[in-house]
Write an enzyme that holds these catalytic residues in place. Structure first.
Site, short mmCIF file in Angstrom:
data_model
loop_
_atom_site.label_atom_id
_atom_site.label_comp_id
_atom_site.label_asym_id
_atom_site.label_seq_id
_atom_site.Cartn_x
_atom_site.Cartn_y
_atom_site.Cartn_z
N ASP A 65 0.82 -1.21 0.00
CA ASP A 65 0.00 0.00 0.00
C ASP A 65 0.86 1.26 0.00
O ASP A 65 0.52 2.25 -0.67
CB ASP A 65 -0.93 0.01 1.21
CG ASP A 65 -2.02 -1.06 1.13
OD1 ASP A 65 -2.21 -1.62 0.02
OD2 ASP A 65 -2.67 -1.33 2.15
N SER A 139 24.92 -4.88 -5.98
CA SER A 139 26.08 -4.85 -5.10
C SER A 139 27.17 -5.73 -5.70
O SER A 139 26.90 -6.59 -6.54
CB SER A 139 25.70 -5.40 -3.72
OG SER A 139 26.85 -5.69 -2.94
N TYR A 152 21.99 -11.61 2.30
CA TYR A 152 22.29 -10.43 1.48
C TYR A 152 22.63 -10.83 0.05
O TYR A 152 22.05 -10.32 -0.91
CB TYR A 152 23.43 -9.64 2.11
CG TYR A 152 23.71 -8.31 1.44
CD1 TYR A 152 22.70 -7.40 1.21
CD2 TYR A 152 25.01 -7.96 1.07
CE1 TYR A 152 22.94 -6.17 0.61
CE2 TYR A 152 25.27 -6.73 0.48
CZ TYR A 152 24.24 -5.84 0.25
OH TYR A 152 24.50 -4.64 -0.35
N LYS A 156 20.67 -10.17 -3.56
CA LYS A 156 21.29 -9.41 -4.64
C LYS A 156 21.46 -10.25 -5.91
O LYS A 156 21.36 -9.72 -7.02
CB LYS A 156 22.62 -8.82 -4.18
CG LYS A 156 22.48 -7.73 -3.12
CD LYS A 156 21.62 -6.56 -3.62
CE LYS A 156 21.56 -5.42 -2.62
NZ LYS A 156 20.73 -4.28 -3.10
#
Length: 293
Positions: A65, A139, A152, A156
């Site tokens: 939203d 990254s 992470y 990525k």
């Protein structure tokens, strides 16, 4: 030619803030998103110092939203969005064995799904106009799975895959997609990214080496303004590329990993002695991360 309208997510600090100000300084009408207006003070101060205007927009990319409302408010004010820079993201340290599924889900919801939420809101207009640019900030670890950052680098790598497929999907409609892959850049993400689940203690070596990489890199970290310059180049160049590596460690590590056989990459993790590991790391990637002194 009309003024380009750009949206930059995660503009409260680091790369997002620098990119928002840089695009504004190059003539873009910039809408910079943040989760709350309390975090906009530094952004507005930097814009004022640069003699430009940046419009803060409250938006949480982790919420459907919020993204719909935030992008909707930009479209209501500006009429269109020419450039979307998906920068907002979070880190995540963990080895696969000990990473809670909830941490994977949280990082993916922000780093990948957040970008997709924004893309799905702006892409229909770009497609219909037959123009536009989407820049996804990935990254170094989107190309190199450096140890002990499982949630992470999973997010990525997924961002890279989504972006590569997206680039082909929208090329027919005149929409440009670029992936920017920073290495170690001056950013607040490092101060926020210090937790490391390690209940067994079995992975002390990997965590030590991962944190040493950043300890060595942070003093040499590239100013985030460089990433902003790369984003602008990716959007405006007459010779676009899909991927742009930048910042400390970016080019060297990505090129070094591409030159390695997968088996050599795995063997790097098997080195028991830290000295041997750091020496091989420097030989392969041209980056010295060994502790000083």
């Amino acid at each position: 030619m009309s003024t380009p309208v750009s949206v930059v997510t995660g503009s409260n600090s680091g790369i997002g803030r620098a990119t928002a100000v840089h695009l504004a300084s190059r003539g873009h009408e910039v809408y910079a998103t943040l989760r709350n207006l309390d975090a906009a003070a530094k952004l507005l101060a930097m814009a004022e110092e640069a003699g430009v205007e940046v419009h803060p927009v409250v938006m949480d990319i982790a919420e459907d939203d919020s993204v719909r409302d935030g992008i909707g408010s930009v479209l209501e004010q500006a009429g269109r969005i020419d450039v979307l820079v998906n920068n907002a993201g979070i880190g995540g340290n963990a080895v696969t064995e000990e990473c809670p599924i909830e941490l994977y889900a949280h990082v993916m919801n922000v780093n990948l799904y957040g970008a997709i939420r924004c893309i799905q809101q702006v892409l229909p207009g770009m497609r219909e106009r037959g123009s536009g640019a989407i820049v996804n900030i990935s990254s170094l670890v989107g190309r190199v799975c450096h140890v002990a950052q499982s949630p992470y680098y999973v997010s990525k790598w997924a961002m890279e895959a989504m972006s590569e497929g997206l680039a082909q999907e929208v090329a027919l409609f005149g929409v440009r997609v670029a992936i920017v892959e920073p290495g170690v850049t001056k950013s607040a993400i490092f101060a926020k990214n210090v937790d490391a689940p390690n209940s067994s203690g079995a992975y002390d070596t990997h965590y030590r080496r991962m944190f040493q990489f950043y300890k060595a890199g942070i003093p040499q970290a590239t100013p985030p303004e460089e990433v902003g310059e790369v984003v602008y180049e990716a959007v405006t160049t007459e010779h676009p590329k899909l991927r742009y590596a930048c910042s400390w460690g970016g080019d060297g590590m990505i090129e070094g990993r591409a030159a390695m056989a997968d088996e050599d990459w795995v063997a790097l993790g098997a080195l028991a002695d830290d000295g041997d590991y750091y020496a091989e790391f420097a030989r392969r990637f041209g980056v010295d991360i060994a502790p000083s002194g």
